[in-house]
Design a protein around this motif. Structure first.
Motif, PDB file in Angstrom:
ATOM      1  N   VAL A 123      56.041  37.858  79.333  1.00 44.98           N
ATOM      2  CA  VAL A 123      55.627  38.726  78.571  1.00 44.98           C
ATOM      3  C   VAL A 123      56.422  39.276  77.684  1.00 44.98           C
ATOM      4  CG1 VAL A 123      53.422  39.190  79.851  1.00 44.98           C
ATOM      5  CG2 VAL A 123      55.417  40.679  79.822  1.00 44.98           C
ATOM      6  N   ALA A 124      57.745  39.037  77.910  1.00 41.02           N
ATOM      7  CA  ALA A 124      58.838  39.606  77.151  1.00 41.02           C
ATOM      8  C   ALA A 124      60.244  39.057  77.514  1.00 41.02           C
ATOM      9  CB  ALA A 124      59.247  41.305  77.717  1.00 41.02           C
ATOM     10  N   HIS A 160      57.638  38.767  71.129  1.00 39.89           N
ATOM     11  CA  HIS A 160      58.076  39.319  72.508  1.00 39.89           C
ATOM     12  C   HIS A 160      59.197  39.345  72.787  1.00 39.89           C
ATOM     13  CE1 HIS A 160      57.302  34.518  71.951  1.00 39.89           C
ATOM     14  NE2 HIS A 160      58.267  34.700  72.601  1.00 39.89           N
TER      15      HIS A 160
END
Length: 329
Positions: A123-124, A160
Motif C-alpha cells: 500500500v506504500a 503510493h
C-alpha cells in the motif's frame, strides 16, 4: 539507555508516515545500501512491529558501476539482517531515451518499484530522500527558473510513494547507522563533480552556509513546505478547469480560457499539451507562454510547435492541441 537523537529523528519520521496504515498492510522500502535508505529500513522494521505491518526491502541494480551485482547481493543480505520480512532485487537496463544518466536511472528504478508494489500488494513505497535532498532540489529548480513548482520541491507523498525523512538531515541518517552498527555504502557517484547535484551538495550549499550562515538547507526545505500548499491548490484548480473546459478532441474554448487567472490558465494549457502527448521532460515554461499567447495575445500567429511532434493552433474560439508530425527540414 536513552535513544540517540538521530535514531529518534528517523523513527519519528517513519512513525508519522505509517500512522494511517491498516494493521497487516505491506510496505516496500526502496534501499540502495546508502545511509539514508538503510536508516529508513531499520526504522521501518522497528515501527512496523507496533503497527503489525509487513516490510519488504527492495534494491535495484542499475548496472552502472563495476561490481554492482555483488553490491546488490550485499544490500539484500543487509536488508534481511535488519529484519525485513521479504527482500527483492532486480537488475535494470538504464537507457537514456533523451534523458540524462540520473533521470534515466530514476525512471528505470521507479519502473521496478511499481512492479514490486504490485507483486507484493504493498500500500506504500517508502523513499529515503532527506531534508538535504529537498534543499538541493529547491536550489536546482531555482537556478533553472522552474517557477513555483521548483520552490515546492519534492512531494511528501504521491500515488503510493511516501518520503518519511524530508524533515530529517542527512547527517542524522549517517549517525543513526553508526549508532545502530549498520555498515552503509558511500556511492562514488555521490562525489562525482560531473553530476550537477553533486556540485550543489559539495560546493554550492557549503558556500552558502559559509557566506550566509548555518541553516540554509533547512531554510530551503522549510520554504518548499510553505509553498507546496499554494502550488497544490493551483494544480487542483487547473485540473478541475481542464476537465470542465476540454472537448472530446482535447481542444479548449479560448474565450472561456482567457477568463481564467493566468497561473491557472497556464497550468490548464500545460495539461492540454501533456494530454496530447508532449513529453513532460521537454515541455518548458517558454512553450506554455507561447501557448498562452495564442489565447491572450493572438495577433495572427498560425500555430505553436511543441515537443513530441505536436502543433497547437488557435481557430474559431478554440485553442486546440493537435497531434501532427512536423515537417522536416
Amino acid at each position: 539507555m536513552s535513544l540517540h537523537p538521530a535514531v529518534a529523528a528517523v523513527r519519528r519520521g517513519v512513525r508519522r508516515c505509517l500512522a494511517d496504515l491498516e494493521p497487516g498492510s505491506t510496505v516496500v522500502v526502496a534501499c540502495s545500501g546508502g545511509a539514508d535508505s538503510l536508516a529508513l529500513l531499520a526504522a521501518t522494521v522497528f515501527e512496523a512491529r507496533t503497527g503489525s505491518l509487513r516490510v519488504v526491502g527492495a534494491t535495484v541494480d542499475h548496472g552502472l558501476q563495476p561490481g554492482s551485482a555483488a553490491h546488490a547481493d550485499r544490500v539484500v543480505a543487509q536488508m534481511a539482517a535488519l529484519g525485513a520480512d521479504e527482500t527483492l532485487t532486480a537488475r535494470v537496463q538504464v537507457e537514456g531515451g533523451g534523458l540524462g544518466p540520473e533521470a534515466a536511472a530514476r525512471r528505470a528504478r521507479y519502473a521496478v518499484l511499481e512492479q514490486v508494489a504490485e507483486h507484493t500488494g504493498a500500500v506504500a513505497v517508502l523513499l529515503g530522500h532527506t531534508r538535504d535532498d529537498q534543499a538541493e532540489t529547491v536550489l536546482l529548480g531555482l537556478t533553472r527558473g522552474s517557477g513555483g513548482r521548483s520552490l515546492a520541491g519534492m512531494r511528501r507523498s504521491f500515488d503510493h510513494y511516501r518520503r518519511p525523512l524530508l524533515d530529517v538531515a542527512r547527517a542524522d541518517t549517517v549517525t543513526a547507522c553508526q549508532v545502530e552498527g549498520i555498515d552503509y555504502w558511500d556511492d562514488p557517484h555521490n562525489h562525482d563533480p560531473g553530476f550537477t547535484r553533486v556540485r550543489v551538495r559539495e560546493t554550492v550549499l557549503p558556500l552558502l552556509e559559509r557566506e550566509l550562515g548555518p541553516g540554509v538547507a533547512e531554510a530551503l526545505a522549510r520554504t518548499a513546505e510553505q509553498v507546496r500548499d499554494d502550488v497544490d491548490l493551483l494544480d487542483d484548480l487547473a485540473e478541475a478547469d481542464w476537465e470542465r473546459l476540454r472537448t472530446d478532441e482535447g481542444s479548449l474554448p479560448a474565450d472561456r480560457l482567457a477568463l481564467l487567472p493566468a497561473p491557472v490558465r497556464r497550468r490548464v494549457l500545460r495539461l492540454a499539451a501533456l494530454a496530447a502527448g508532449s513529453p513532460a521532460s521537454e515541455l518548458f515554461h517558454d512553450h506554455v507562454l507561447a501557448l498562452d499567447a495564442l489565447v491572450t495575445d493572438w495577433h495572427g500567429q498560425k500555430w505553436i510547435d511543441l515537443p513530441g511532434h505536436l502543433r497547437c493552433r488557435a481557430q474559431r474560439g478554440t485553442a486546440g492541441v493537435h497531434r501532427e508530425v512536423l515537417a522536416q527540414e
